[in-house]
Enzyme design. Sequence first.
Site, mmCIF file in Angstrom:
data_model
loop_
_atom_site.group_PDB
_atom_site.id
_atom_site.type_symbol
_atom_site.label_atom_id
_atom_site.label_comp_id
_atom_site.label_asym_id
_atom_site.label_seq_id
_atom_site.Cartn_x
_atom_site.Cartn_y
_atom_site.Cartn_z
ATOM 1 C CE LYS A 191 -3.707 8.528 8.170
ATOM 2 N NZ LYS A 191 -3.323 7.220 8.731
ATOM 3 C CD GLU A 267 7.636 12.070 -3.346
ATOM 4 O OE1 GLU A 267 7.913 11.099 -4.078
ATOM 5 O OE2 GLU A 267 8.149 13.190 -3.480
ATOM 6 C CB CYS A 301 7.756 3.727 -3.415
ATOM 7 S SG CYS A 301 8.998 4.788 -2.672
ATOM 8 C CD GLU A 398 4.035 0.166 -5.635
ATOM 9 O OE1 GLU A 398 2.879 0.405 -5.253
ATOM 10 O OE2 GLU A 398 5.023 0.708 -5.163
HETATM 11 P P1 NAP Z 1 -1.848 3.634 1.359
HETATM 12 O O1 NAP Z 1 -2.809 2.550 1.582
HETATM 13 O O2 NAP Z 1 -2.094 4.573 0.235
HETATM 14 O O3 NAP Z 1 -1.764 4.427 2.745
HETATM 15 C C1 NAP Z 1 -0.900 5.518 2.926
HETATM 16 C C2 NAP Z 1 -1.480 6.441 3.978
HETATM 17 O O4 NAP Z 1 -2.724 6.957 3.512
HETATM 18 C C3 NAP Z 1 -1.772 5.758 5.316
HETATM 19 O O5 NAP Z 1 -1.502 6.670 6.344
HETATM 20 C C4 NAP Z 1 -3.264 5.488 5.223
HETATM 21 O O6 NAP Z 1 -3.913 5.400 6.453
HETATM 22 C C5 NAP Z 1 -3.725 6.726 4.484
HETATM 23 N N1 NAP Z 1 -5.013 6.589 3.817
HETATM 24 C C6 NAP Z 1 -5.595 5.477 3.319
HETATM 25 N N2 NAP Z 1 -6.792 5.785 2.764
HETATM 26 C C7 NAP Z 1 -6.966 7.117 2.934
HETATM 27 C C8 NAP Z 1 -7.996 8.042 2.588
HETATM 28 N N3 NAP Z 1 -9.099 7.661 1.950
HETATM 29 N N4 NAP Z 1 -7.836 9.336 2.916
HETATM 30 C C9 NAP Z 1 -6.732 9.744 3.567
HETATM 31 N N5 NAP Z 1 -5.717 8.933 3.905
HETATM 32 C C10 NAP Z 1 -5.829 7.631 3.594
HETATM 33 O O7 NAP Z 1 -0.380 3.104 1.110
HETATM 34 P P2 NAP Z 1 0.432 2.047 1.955
HETATM 35 O O8 NAP Z 1 -0.071 0.704 1.631
HETATM 36 O O9 NAP Z 1 0.470 2.473 3.385
HETATM 37 O O10 NAP Z 1 1.901 2.274 1.366
HETATM 38 C C11 NAP Z 1 2.364 1.608 0.251
HETATM 39 C C12 NAP Z 1 2.298 2.503 -0.965
HETATM 40 O O11 NAP Z 1 3.025 3.696 -0.727
HETATM 41 C C13 NAP Z 1 2.951 1.864 -2.175
HETATM 42 O O12 NAP Z 1 2.168 2.086 -3.307
HETATM 43 C C14 NAP Z 1 4.282 2.608 -2.276
HETATM 44 O O13 NAP Z 1 4.825 2.602 -3.570
HETATM 45 C C15 NAP Z 1 3.900 3.957 -1.805
HETATM 46 N N6 NAP Z 1 5.076 4.699 -1.348
HETATM 47 C C16 NAP Z 1 5.549 5.712 -2.122
HETATM 48 C C17 NAP Z 1 6.682 6.397 -1.731
HETATM 49 C C18 NAP Z 1 7.224 7.521 -2.571
HETATM 50 O O14 NAP Z 1 8.053 8.267 -2.065
HETATM 51 N N7 NAP Z 1 6.812 7.671 -3.817
HETATM 52 C C19 NAP Z 1 7.325 6.063 -0.546
HETATM 53 C C20 NAP Z 1 6.825 5.017 0.218
HETATM 54 C C21 NAP Z 1 5.687 4.346 -0.191
HETATM 55 P P3 NAP Z 1 -4.224 3.973 7.133
HETATM 56 O O15 NAP Z 1 -2.906 3.365 7.410
HETATM 57 O O16 NAP Z 1 -4.964 4.327 8.362
HETATM 58 O O17 NAP Z 1 -5.032 3.206 6.141
#
Ligand code: NAP
Length: 495
Positions: A191, A267, A301, A398
Amino acid sequence: MNVNHNPSHPDHDRFGFGSFSYGLYIGGAWRQAAGEGQIQVIDPSTEALIGAVPDATVADAAAAVEAAAGATECWRETPPRKRSEILRRCFELMVERSETLASLISLENGKALRDARGEVAYAAEFFRWYAEEAVRISGEFGVAPSGANRIVVDYQPIGICVLVTPWNFPAAMATRKIAPALAAGCTVILKPASETPLTAYALASLYQEAGVPPGVVNVLTTSTPGPVTAAMLADPRVRKLSFTGSTGVGRTLLAEAAKNVISCSMELGGNAPFVVFDDADLDAAIEGLLVAKMRNAGEACTAANRIYVQSGVYDVFAERFTQRMAALRMGPGVDLDTECGPMITRKAVEKIDRLVADAISKGARALCGGQAPAGRGFFYPPTVLVDISPASDMRHEEIFGPVAPLYRFESEAEVVAVANDTEYGLAAYIYTRDIGRGMRVASKVEAGMIALNRGLVSDPAAPFGGVKQSGLGREGGQRHGIAEFMEAKYIATSF
Ligand code: NAP
């Protein structure tokens, strides 16, 4: 099937858009969602509509689990050598198509083309690495301490995996999960993030061409990720959730996965300290910080979020680093000379604005940047801040953008304490010519990954992941990444 891509967009022909299929990818076929809804994809540089993808429902999620279940037995019985060859073909096709994929990533995510090229190379590398690892999965054999029996440990694929990925690395965050899962013998449902679905579907068609059998990889996009993911996790055949994204959503998913006691890899977010000691090679530290801060325009991240510079070199470092930041070219990601592309959404710009305004209201000064430009596109300029109060929100949150806050420190003990004063523990950067001190500080800083005199840590051959609230488990590395998709089965026997 091509669904609603926008042929009038000026970049349409330039990037060969017409060759991509935008449907749900389930059971090796492209199909419409059960409902009528669609998710629109926006170019963050221009705010123009560049495509649309189906909006999957809970019924589509059930179909994806069914397809993955149907392929499970055959894929786990496929000889490792054969699995390896298919993964290798995925790598080769990604390399062959790297320019098209990079352009697509740049278009839908906004990142500078040079960053997108780097991402494609990194993403493809997971297929090469796991093509090599697929044939090296081995078990254990030993004699019980009592001598009464033998201990045989067999590593088996864990089962159907649900993979949820973010928008900031639309190719690499997917391949970092898909490649080890397939190498281990698992089937998956991906997804991807709603902002960047086109890359995920472009890659799905590439896997198909590489010979990944129907149902082994399924991809669905949805605007209701909560219920759709929950429906998949509720199916007892799903045994793994691998998530990359924010810590907040990670916590929600951990609670959801707990209902069926599903294995989780997480992650999550970061708040990386970047530490420059007085004895550091300043040229190298500035170059390293430009990478650690500005790769992906700060939307990473692992991005340096707090820059601690020892007082003896603070002023000169601030001046020289500001010159470099102010000279970076901001523009549409797809333009060849862009060094800082737009943020992903208007909301992302508003968050950065809020953090910068909060810091300035508490006494910070902007040495460059500090204000979003008017006009179209979700741009925020490269920004350097000094004199930041420890009470500022950006010390703990962040930033996820091109803002570099510089903090002054005096001693090694002080900087270790402030570096660890966060709920996160993903990456940390240390610059010093004293390798003894570098290793000592590296061992004390609470982070899953340390870059010592380097601005980049990511490497498919190394275990990527965080401690504290930055996550659970590791991706990549020797055995680490693949182990997340396997279970140990112990057989006691005597002969
Ligand atoms: P996000 O809002 O947490 O979304 C990530 C994924 O989760 C998207 O596919 C999103 O779908 C989905 N999602 C959102 N709410 C959900 C729910 N209730 N149930 C299931 N899935 C759900 O994060 P983001 O804004 O896309 O990414 C930025 C974050 O990712 C930052 O905090 C960054 O640090 C972190 N990150 C971490 C790593 C690592 O390796 N540690 C790598 C890259 C990024 P939708 O897009 O449809 O909302």
